[in-house]
Design a protein around this motif. Structure first.
Motif, PDB file in Angstrom:
ATOM      1  N   GLU A 107       6.056   0.622   8.307  1.00  0.00           N
ATOM      2  CA  GLU A 107       6.813  -0.502   8.879  1.00  0.00           C
ATOM      3  C   GLU A 107       6.446  -1.210   9.902  1.00  0.00           C
ATOM      4  O   GLU A 107       6.685  -2.557  10.128  1.00  0.00           O
ATOM      5  N   GLY A 119       4.546  -3.837   8.936  1.00  0.00           N
ATOM      6  CA  GLY A 119       5.226  -4.888   8.007  1.00  0.00           C
ATOM      7  C   GLY A 119       5.697  -4.689   6.580  1.00  0.00           C
ATOM      8  O   GLY A 119       6.365  -5.627   6.025  1.00  0.00           O
ATOM      9  N   ARG A 120       5.570  -3.423   6.079  1.00  0.00           N
ATOM     10  CA  ARG A 120       6.120  -3.095   4.731  1.00  0.00           C
ATOM     11  C   ARG A 120       7.585  -2.925   4.807  1.00  0.00           C
ATOM     12  O   ARG A 120       8.042  -2.287   5.686  1.00  0.00           O
ATOM     13  N   THR A 121       8.409  -3.618   4.037  1.00  0.00           N
ATOM     14  CA  THR A 121       9.783  -3.557   4.033  1.00  0.00           C
ATOM     15  C   THR A 121      10.376  -2.653   3.094  1.00  0.00           C
ATOM     16  O   THR A 121      11.366  -2.124   3.173  1.00  0.00           O
ATOM     17  N   GLU A 122       9.629  -2.574   1.841  1.00  0.00           N
ATOM     18  CA  GLU A 122      10.027  -1.549   0.494  1.00  0.00           C
ATOM     19  C   GLU A 122       9.314  -0.421   0.747  1.00  0.00           C
ATOM     20  O   GLU A 122       8.048  -0.397   0.522  1.00  0.00           O
ATOM     21  N   ARG A 123       9.819   0.606   0.870  1.00  0.00           N
ATOM     22  CA  ARG A 123       9.302   1.995   0.968  1.00  0.00           C
ATOM     23  C   ARG A 123       8.935   2.394  -0.566  1.00  0.00           C
ATOM     24  O   ARG A 123       9.400   2.072  -1.416  1.00  0.00           O
TER      25      ARG A 123
END
Length: 294
Positions: free
Chosen positions: A218, A221-225
């Protein structure tokens, strides 16, 4: 459902039964959920990785009949890791740590699993000064990621729901070690983002790493796990997981002794309590057996 899953062995020894069980779970998940399969060779630990083991991974997978869609090797991805580190530096989320192993053991508590929970000594003494972006002290040190102090809720398809605070599990953790090597936690998170991995199927011994990896992804920058599933392990006579460090019997030793892939699939499924006996079975049947448990 569609996406990508990865099988990610470390070339610090030859593949053993634990790797074979993990591969069966990965290929079963890929078939059930219509996923592409990515082979990632995790040679971030250059002090233990060997070219023979890298070649062995490819050879053993081919002999066993496992086919995959793409491949990467961490030692060729330095620029990707450098770019990710720069993102964290720009957010002031890393700091140098000069603590020795002796200091870490003496000055920090340990979790129930025996893991050191770092209390942030070097952040308080050094990191809070916020050095200029890109600057690195030349004295021996590692770089730690500042873990957010919050609980993370995540779901495992096999084990259920978890509510965990990695600040309490491990504290700020290293992403670059004193030998200037990328750590496991950092490299796999960057890889899972960059290689667009949507599903992570791995042994339950890695389950405790999940919340901290979510926090790091996160921050990057990752929003979808990813979708997570942690499978059971094969253990030895002392109820310990198989380990290359402990010289676990390798699959190529079985091959040299005349053991067939079908015999290995039957043996591994039996040891994992997926079947009632160790009768040889085909790869497609082993995968089908595991698909029914997913």
């Amino acid at each position: 459902m569609s996406g990508k899953i990865r099988f990610a062995p470390s070339p610090t020894g030859y593949l053993h039964e634990g790797h074979l069980l993990s591969a069966l779970y990965v290929w079963a998940a890929a078939k059930k959920w219509n996923l592409k399969i990515h082979l990632r060779i995790e040679d971030h630990d250059q002090s233990r990785a060997r070219p023979a083991y890298i070649a062995g991974i490819r050879e053993d997978l081919a002999w066993l009949g496992f086919k995959y869609d793409s491949e990467s090797i961490q030692s060729a991805r330095g620029q990707v890791y450098e770019a990710a580190l720069q993102k964290l530096k720009e957010k002031s989320l890393v700091y140098p740590c000069y603590c020795s192993r002796k200091q870490l053991l003496a000055e920090n508590p340990q979790s129930e699993t025996g893991e050191i929970v770092y209390q942030g000594k070097c952040f308080k003494e050094v990191g809070s000064r916020k050095p200029e972006v890109g600057s690195i002290d030349t004295a021996p040190h590692n770089l730690r990621f500042i873990v957010p102090n919050k609980f993370i809720d995540w779901h495992d398809l096999r084990l259920g729901d978890f509510h965990e605070n990695p600040k309490l599990q491990c504290g700020d953790f290293p992403i670059l070690d004193r030998d200037n090597q990328w750590t496991y936690q950092f490299a796999v998170c960057v890889d899972d983002i960059d290689e667009q991995i949507t599903h992570i199927v791995r042994g339950e011994d890695i389950r405790n790493s999940t919340a901290r990896q979510i926090a790091l992804m996160e921050a990057l920058g990752r929003t979808e796990r990813p979708v997570y599933l942690h499978h059971p392990l094969i253990v030895d006579a002392n109820n310990k997981k198989l380990s290359k460090r402990e010289l676990a019997h390798s699959l190529r030793q079985d091959k040299e002794a005349g053991i067939t892939p079908e015999m290995l699939f039957g043996r591994v499924c039996y040891k994992a309590h997926l079947t009632g006996n160790d009768t040889p079975i085909a790869l497609v049947d082993a995968i089908s057996i595991i698909m029914e448990t997913l």
